[in-house]
Design a protein around this motif. Structure first.
Motif, PDB file in Angstrom:
ATOM      1  N   ARG B 344      -8.857 -17.160  43.619  1.00  0.00           N
ATOM      2  CA  ARG B 344      -8.898 -18.611  43.789  1.00  0.00           C
ATOM      3  C   ARG B 344      -9.020 -19.248  42.416  1.00  0.00           C
ATOM      4  NH1 ARG B 344     -14.024 -20.695  46.799  1.00  0.00           N
ATOM      5  NH2 ARG B 344     -14.593 -21.345  44.711  1.00  0.00           N
ATOM      6  N   VAL B 345      -8.401 -20.424  42.273  1.00  0.00           N
ATOM      7  CA  VAL B 345      -8.564 -21.180  41.032  1.00  0.00           C
ATOM      8  C   VAL B 345      -9.193 -22.524  41.362  1.00  0.00           C
ATOM      9  CG1 VAL B 345      -6.155 -22.015  41.158  1.00  0.00           C
ATOM     10  CG2 VAL B 345      -7.389 -22.099  38.973  1.00  0.00           C
ATOM     11  N   ASP B 346     -10.197 -22.908  40.588  1.00  0.00           N
ATOM     12  CA  ASP B 346     -10.843 -24.214  40.752  1.00  0.00           C
ATOM     13  C   ASP B 346     -10.754 -24.975  39.440  1.00  0.00           C
ATOM     14  OD1 ASP B 346     -11.838 -24.130  43.489  1.00  0.00           O
ATOM     15  OD2 ASP B 346     -13.138 -22.507  42.790  1.00  0.00           O
ATOM     16  N   PHE B 347     -10.674 -26.277  39.566  1.00  0.00           N
ATOM     17  CA  PHE B 347     -10.496 -27.130  38.388  1.00  0.00           C
ATOM     18  C   PHE B 347     -11.581 -28.191  38.290  1.00  0.00           C
ATOM     19  CE2 PHE B 347      -6.245 -25.865  39.931  1.00  0.00           C
ATOM     20  CZ  PHE B 347      -5.721 -25.274  38.783  1.00  0.00           C
ATOM     21  N   SER B 348     -12.037 -28.432  37.075  1.00  0.00           N
ATOM     22  CA  SER B 348     -12.793 -29.649  36.773  1.00  0.00           C
ATOM     23  C   SER B 348     -12.117 -30.263  35.558  1.00  0.00           C
ATOM     24  CB  SER B 348     -14.262 -29.336  36.475  1.00  0.00           C
ATOM     25  OG  SER B 348     -14.939 -29.010  37.673  1.00  0.00           O
ATOM     26  N   LEU B 349     -11.066 -31.025  35.855  1.00  0.00           N
ATOM     27  CA  LEU B 349     -10.224 -31.579  34.798  1.00  0.00           C
ATOM     28  C   LEU B 349     -10.182 -33.096  34.956  1.00  0.00           C
ATOM     29  CD1 LEU B 349      -7.151 -29.120  35.035  1.00  0.00           C
ATOM     30  CD2 LEU B 349      -9.077 -29.014  33.437  1.00  0.00           C
ATOM     31  N   THR B 371      -5.339 -22.178  45.473  1.00  0.00           N
ATOM     32  CA  THR B 371      -6.007 -23.282  44.776  1.00  0.00           C
ATOM     33  C   THR B 371      -7.175 -23.753  45.630  1.00  0.00           C
ATOM     34  OG1 THR B 371      -3.975 -23.957  43.686  1.00  0.00           O
ATOM     35  CG2 THR B 371      -5.732 -25.606  43.835  1.00  0.00           C
ATOM     36  N   GLY B 372      -8.365 -23.735  45.033  1.00  0.00           N
ATOM     37  CA  GLY B 372      -9.567 -24.121  45.771  1.00  0.00           C
ATOM     38  C   GLY B 372      -9.812 -25.616  45.716  1.00  0.00           C
ATOM     39  N   HIS B 373     -10.815 -26.043  46.443  1.00  0.00           N
ATOM     40  CA  HIS B 373     -11.150 -27.466  46.467  1.00  0.00           C
ATOM     41  C   HIS B 373     -12.476 -27.737  45.769  1.00  0.00           C
ATOM     42  CE1 HIS B 373      -7.811 -28.048  49.164  1.00  0.00           C
ATOM     43  NE2 HIS B 373      -8.270 -27.048  49.905  1.00  0.00           N
ATOM     44  N   GLY B 374     -13.056 -26.680  45.188  1.00  0.00           N
ATOM     45  CA  GLY B 374     -14.364 -26.864  44.552  1.00  0.00           C
ATOM     46  C   GLY B 374     -14.239 -27.267  43.102  1.00  0.00           C
ATOM     47  N   GLU B 375     -15.385 -27.481  42.497  1.00  0.00           N
ATOM     48  CA  GLU B 375     -15.428 -27.749  41.067  1.00  0.00           C
ATOM     49  C   GLU B 375     -15.400 -26.432  40.307  1.00  0.00           C
ATOM     50  OE1 GLU B 375     -18.696 -30.042  39.765  1.00  0.00           O
ATOM     51  OE2 GLU B 375     -18.170 -31.807  40.974  1.00  0.00           O
ATOM     52  N   ALA B 376     -14.987 -26.514  39.046  1.00  0.00           N
ATOM     53  CA  ALA B 376     -15.076 -25.365  38.158  1.00  0.00           C
ATOM     54  C   ALA B 376     -16.366 -25.480  37.358  1.00  0.00           C
ATOM     55  CB  ALA B 376     -13.881 -25.325  37.220  1.00  0.00           C
ATOM     56  N   HIS B 377     -17.058 -24.350  37.211  1.00  0.00           N
ATOM     57  CA  HIS B 377     -18.339 -24.377  36.486  1.00  0.00           C
ATOM     58  C   HIS B 377     -18.307 -23.523  35.232  1.00  0.00           C
ATOM     59  CE1 HIS B 377     -20.180 -26.521  39.834  1.00  0.00           C
ATOM     60  NE2 HIS B 377     -19.557 -25.666  40.643  1.00  0.00           N
ATOM     61  N   GLY B 378     -17.155 -22.890  34.973  1.00  0.00           N
ATOM     62  CA  GLY B 378     -17.066 -22.020  33.799  1.00  0.00           C
ATOM     63  C   GLY B 378     -17.988 -20.833  33.956  1.00  0.00           C
ATOM     64  N   PRO B 391     -13.698 -30.158  29.934  1.00  0.00           N
ATOM     65  CA  PRO B 391     -13.055 -29.750  31.191  1.00  0.00           C
ATOM     66  C   PRO B 391     -13.115 -28.231  31.380  1.00  0.00           C
ATOM     67  CG  PRO B 391     -11.673 -31.296  29.979  1.00  0.00           C
ATOM     68  CD  PRO B 391     -12.782 -30.911  29.052  1.00  0.00           C
ATOM     69  N   ALA B 392     -12.964 -27.784  32.632  1.00  0.00           N
ATOM     70  CA  ALA B 392     -13.097 -26.355  32.917  1.00  0.00           C
ATOM     71  C   ALA B 392     -12.114 -25.913  33.990  1.00  0.00           C
ATOM     72  CB  ALA B 392     -14.512 -26.042  33.375  1.00  0.00           C
ATOM     73  N   VAL B 393     -11.677 -24.686  33.880  1.00  0.00           N
ATOM     74  CA  VAL B 393     -10.890 -24.032  34.934  1.00  0.00           C
ATOM     75  C   VAL B 393     -11.588 -22.716  35.260  1.00  0.00           C
ATOM     76  CG1 VAL B 393      -8.658 -23.054  35.578  1.00  0.00           C
ATOM     77  CG2 VAL B 393      -8.747 -25.073  34.086  1.00  0.00           C
ATOM     78  N   ASP B 394     -11.786 -22.444  36.543  1.00  0.00           N
ATOM     79  CA  ASP B 394     -12.384 -21.165  36.968  1.00  0.00           C
ATOM     80  C   ASP B 394     -11.326 -20.307  37.643  1.00  0.00           C
ATOM     81  OD1 ASP B 394     -14.873 -21.961  36.118  1.00  0.00           O
ATOM     82  OD2 ASP B 394     -15.746 -22.158  38.127  1.00  0.00           O
ATOM     83  N   LEU B 395     -11.101 -19.131  37.095  1.00  0.00           N
ATOM     84  CA  LEU B 395     -10.277 -18.139  37.792  1.00  0.00           C
ATOM     85  C   LEU B 395     -11.249 -17.226  38.528  1.00  0.00           C
ATOM     86  CD1 LEU B 395      -7.681 -17.638  34.949  1.00  0.00           C
ATOM     87  CD2 LEU B 395      -7.218 -18.572  37.231  1.00  0.00           C
ATOM     88  N   GLN B 396     -11.468 -17.554  39.797  1.00  0.00           N
ATOM     89  CA  GLN B 396     -12.520 -16.894  40.576  1.00  0.00           C
ATOM     90  C   GLN B 396     -12.117 -15.478  40.939  1.00  0.00           C
ATOM     91  OE1 GLN B 396     -15.292 -18.421  40.909  1.00  0.00           O
ATOM     92  NE2 GLN B 396     -15.003 -20.617  41.320  1.00  0.00           N
ATOM     93  N   GLN B 397     -12.978 -14.538  40.574  1.00  0.00           N
ATOM     94  CA  GLN B 397     -12.715 -13.131  40.906  1.00  0.00           C
ATOM     95  C   GLN B 397     -13.345 -12.769  42.244  1.00  0.00           C
ATOM     96  OE1 GLN B 397     -14.296 -12.179  36.881  1.00  0.00           O
ATOM     97  NE2 GLN B 397     -12.670 -10.665  36.865  1.00  0.00           N
ATOM     98  N   ASP B 398     -12.755 -11.778  42.863  1.00  0.00           N
ATOM     99  CA  ASP B 398     -13.297 -11.297  44.141  1.00  0.00           C
ATOM    100  C   ASP B 398     -14.635 -10.606  43.875  1.00  0.00           C
ATOM    101  OD1 ASP B 398     -13.909  -9.870  46.497  1.00  0.00           O
ATOM    102  OD2 ASP B 398     -11.795  -9.851  47.056  1.00  0.00           O
ATOM    103  N   GLY B 399     -15.696 -11.182  44.415  1.00  0.00           N
ATOM    104  CA  GLY B 399     -17.039 -10.670  44.124  1.00  0.00           C
ATOM    105  C   GLY B 399     -17.607  -9.769  45.211  1.00  0.00           C
ATOM    106  N   THR B 400     -16.754  -9.345  46.155  1.00  0.00           N
ATOM    107  CA  THR B 400     -17.271  -8.566  47.288  1.00  0.00           C
ATOM    108  C   THR B 400     -18.024  -7.318  46.825  1.00  0.00           C
ATOM    109  OG1 THR B 400     -15.312  -9.334  48.496  1.00  0.00           O
ATOM    110  CG2 THR B 400     -16.642  -7.626  49.542  1.00  0.00           C
ATOM    111  N   ARG B 401     -17.503  -6.640  45.808  1.00  0.00           N
ATOM    112  CA  ARG B 401     -18.132  -5.416  45.301  1.00  0.00           C
ATOM    113  C   ARG B 401     -19.085  -5.667  44.128  1.00  0.00           C
ATOM    114  NH1 ARG B 401     -14.975  -0.717  43.114  1.00  0.00           N
ATOM    115  NH2 ARG B 401     -14.064  -2.302  41.744  1.00  0.00           N
ATOM    116  N   TYR B 402     -19.024  -6.883  43.585  1.00  0.00           N
ATOM    117  CA  TYR B 402     -19.675  -7.118  42.296  1.00  0.00           C
ATOM    118  C   TYR B 402     -21.171  -6.804  42.323  1.00  0.00           C
ATOM    119  CZ  TYR B 402     -20.779  -9.472  37.887  1.00  0.00           C
ATOM    120  OH  TYR B 402     -21.212  -9.757  36.612  1.00  0.00           O
TER     121      TYR B 402
END
Ligand SMILES: [Zn+2]
Ligand SMILES: [Zn+2]
Ligand SMILES: [Zn+2]
Ligand SMILES: [Zn+2]
Lengths: 444, 444
Positions: B344-349, B371-378, B391-402
């Motif tokens: 997922r990608v989130d934007f705060s632009l 494309t997500g609907h949330g804010e990006a928090h870096g 401004p920030a863009v988050d390239l959200q990684q799959d955290g299931t195993r993290y």
């Protein structure tokens, strides 16, 4: 199903009734596995903890209504774990390795040893090596065991643990470290016993986890010179101590009939609580005997053997054989391969038992158990009996996950799947009922 | 595809070319992750090993062709792990627990402490408890975190680690042990920092593995009286030491344009080699910058921040902000959530970047990124910049195993899936190319 069953013979009714109990009744297998691992925990052979476990076992088996519950003590030599640490020390920055000493390992002394690593891709490569490639070095054996359903591979890859240290010592190595005989990728070393040949002085011998072995291999690929390792293992031997078996019985209605013996082992390695190895095995065999007993007295006596000191050399199994090997036994079974489901049944029975084997195969089929074409080998604790000619039935458990956990700190109750544990009890109950009610013309 | 692409604009050609490289070319992300974890290994903040890691990073980044590669040192207070052991000591036989001290934990002294366990089902239950329920006891917080794809839950359950020790200390506890903030079932405790409020004297604070926490809970259910625990934690603080950030750049063609800043952290916890936290992050951002650079000079400068000392309080991120916070930054991104795929990608632009965000979404869609609907928090290391309005863009990684691996001895290279790591690089390369070539009317 009840009315239909009632129309068949009393014998069939009794069997279904025990299996019904196994499927829908109390779950003594879980209760035993949970109780033993929670209240006693690790149970190293010849230790005070193993003695406490025997007391716990006697109390539990008596409370469950078994007869002739008793301890049968014996003496055995005890090896004790000390400190255990290891580091890759060159050519890169020192990195700590997750290591455990193998049973019977020698000691490095409190200051440890440091040496060049002599790498071998397999046990066979070590055997083939010239002494000069090993002398004064720390041997590393890089066997990678892969998971299989039937556990095959343990014998092949396990040679690095069983015999590697003795071979390395004979060639002049100052120590040996093996890739754990295990199929997981966690930072858990797999413990286990090794045996030094007569006249060979034990050297320090340890197993490192798979990720640590991977790291060693990567460093070797990147290093231009030799790799170095520091090893600190300070185990010791403390001479003969008391261990013991726990025996219990379901008395049969025919005192002249030979008993069915079913076994598990009570001792465990010390790194965890020994849930799958082998508290669950004791839970499974005991629950099956209890369900058969509750459903109605069987013709043959069922004798339960919760053996001591299996892990370090099958001292309990040998003690049982020394004491009872001359008695007649109808058939021997053991549960010592975890708590995952029974998927296959194998027989080593006399020809007179062909129909009995067929009845067992038919009874097990509804529970997902296929009839195999191999021989039955029993387990370590009934190995001497079977060697001496006692018939055997193997209820083979699914071993796909077994060597992820075997002898590691991860062998804890949460790894036992209650549904699969119960399927074991169902399969055992069905089998045990048929064996314990078999005729004298079928089994000796 | 090549001829068709050549028919589109040069700009699009350049982007595809960088992404082509990311998909089919060299794999510098793997090379960095493997090299750093194999040759340096654990990299605790403020240690000699972290200093060696900085040297390694500078040499690597220079060899890859980045410009202005440099260390930016700073001072930070250092806490050092000591011995760490714990046992359940009653009412049953003593059982060893897999424990690790939390960062900033106090010491029990070399003899350890023993006390009654004060059980709390959650952090909130501890907060609500009367001081008298805690005073003189060892607090246990039994939060069980469950895996989620987006990592939510770490904030909620993590409070037991972040704040639990301070709350327990204020109420008069002599020590605190928490169930690890982790989702696995291995005998691996999860390390991590805790913070004592001003004026609160640190007490010994540790985390035990999930199976050990389960065991404690089972013993509590079976015990008629209180449970007891013995705790031996001997960490110490050694005052201010040198840590540092490593900076590198891809110089942009327009020197007046503000740079894109991309971050990871170089330090790791000491129990493992920090492969997913965060060697892989450094591999991902660096590989993406390299591919963009190889495909053609971007308009904006790309600045890489391999931050130091993130784990123990984001000292590197703060030092970067103190030194560079007044400079203009176009946009900030960080990779610090493992090596599993971007989903997922989130934007705060700013609104001016709506079309840029749309272009990024379109570019990422082929690689399974929604494309997500949330804010990006870096990430933590660019947190101060984003807080200050970058401004920030988050390239959200799959955290299931993290959180199976996070801060445990199991955070090793074998846990990195090369295919998913490469997908990260592809997503980052596509995003970074568009951001670094964005116009001044789109980003500040
Ligand atoms: Zn066993
Ligand atoms: Zn075993
Ligand atoms: Zn991180
Ligand atoms: Zn972290």
């Amino acid at each position: 199903g009840f009315a239909a069953l009632a129309a068949t013979s009393t014998f069939a009714f009794q069997q279904m009734s025990a299996v019904d109990l196994a499927q829908q009744g109390d779950d003594p297998a879980w209760a035993i596995t949970e109780g033993l691992t929670t209240e006693i925990g690790p149970r190293p052979a010849g230790s005070d903890r193993e003695a406490e476990a025997r007391k716990w076992a006697v109390a539990t088996l008596q409370k469950m209504g078994f007869a002739n519950v008793r301890e049968e003590p014996y003496q055995m030599p005890v090896w004790q774990r000390g400190e255990e640490k290891a580091w890759l020390t060159g050519p890169f920055l020192p990195q700590s390795l997750a290591i455990t000493a193998l049973g019977n390992s020698g000691s490095t002394g409190p200051k440890g040893i440091e040496g060049e690593i002599a790498y071998f891709a397999s046990f066979d490569a070590l055997v083939a090596a010239a002494d000069s490639a090993v002398k004064g070095k720390i041997v590393f054996i890089d066997n990678q065991m892969e998971p299989t359903q039937d556990g095959s591979g343990y014998g092949l890859y396990g040679r690095g643990r069983f015999m590697g240290p003795s071979v390395a010592a004979k060639k002049g190595a100052i120590g040996i470290v093996i890739r754990s005989i295990g199929t997981d990728n966690h930072r858990n070393p797999h413990a286990g016993v090794t045996n030094f040949a007569d006249g060979v002085t034990p050297i320090p011998a340890g197993a490192i986890s798979n990720p640590d072995a991977d790291q060693l291999v990567r460093q070797r690929q990147r290093a231009t010179g030799p790799l170095k390792m520091k090893l600190l293992l300070t185990p010791k031997t403390i001479g003969d101590q008391t261990s013991g078996n726990v025996i219990a019985e379901v008395p049969g209605s025919d005192p002249a009939a030979s008993p069915v013996i079913i076994a598990c082992h009570l001792d465990s390695w010390d790194l965890a609580t020994g849930a799958i190895d082998d508290a669950a095995g004791c839970g499974i065999i005991t629950a099956a005997a209890k369900h058969v007993m509750t459903a109605g007295q069987p013709r043959r006596t069922i004798r339960l053997l919760w053996a001591g000191a299996e892990e370090v050399g099958v001292f309990g199994g040998q003690a049982y054989f020394d004491k009872h090997g001359k008695e007649k036994h109808a058939v021997a079974l053991e549960s010592d391969f975890g708590a995952d489901r029974v998927w296959r049944v194998d027989f080593s029975l006399p020809d007179s038992a062909d129909d009995l084997a067929k009845r067992i195969g038919v009874a097990l089929a509804p529970f997902g158990v296929v009839t195999g074409h191999g021989e039955a080998h029993g387990g370590a604790d009934v190995g001497a009996l079977i060697q001496a000619g006692v018939p055997a039935v193997d209820l083979q458990q699914d071993g796909t996950r077994y060597f992820d956990l075997h002898h590691t700190p991860d062998d804890t109750l949460d790894k036992v799947d209650p549904a699969q544990l119960r399927q074991n009890v169902v399969a055992w109950t069905a089998t045990l009922g048929l064996l314990a009610n078999s005729s004298d013309s079928e089994l000796p």
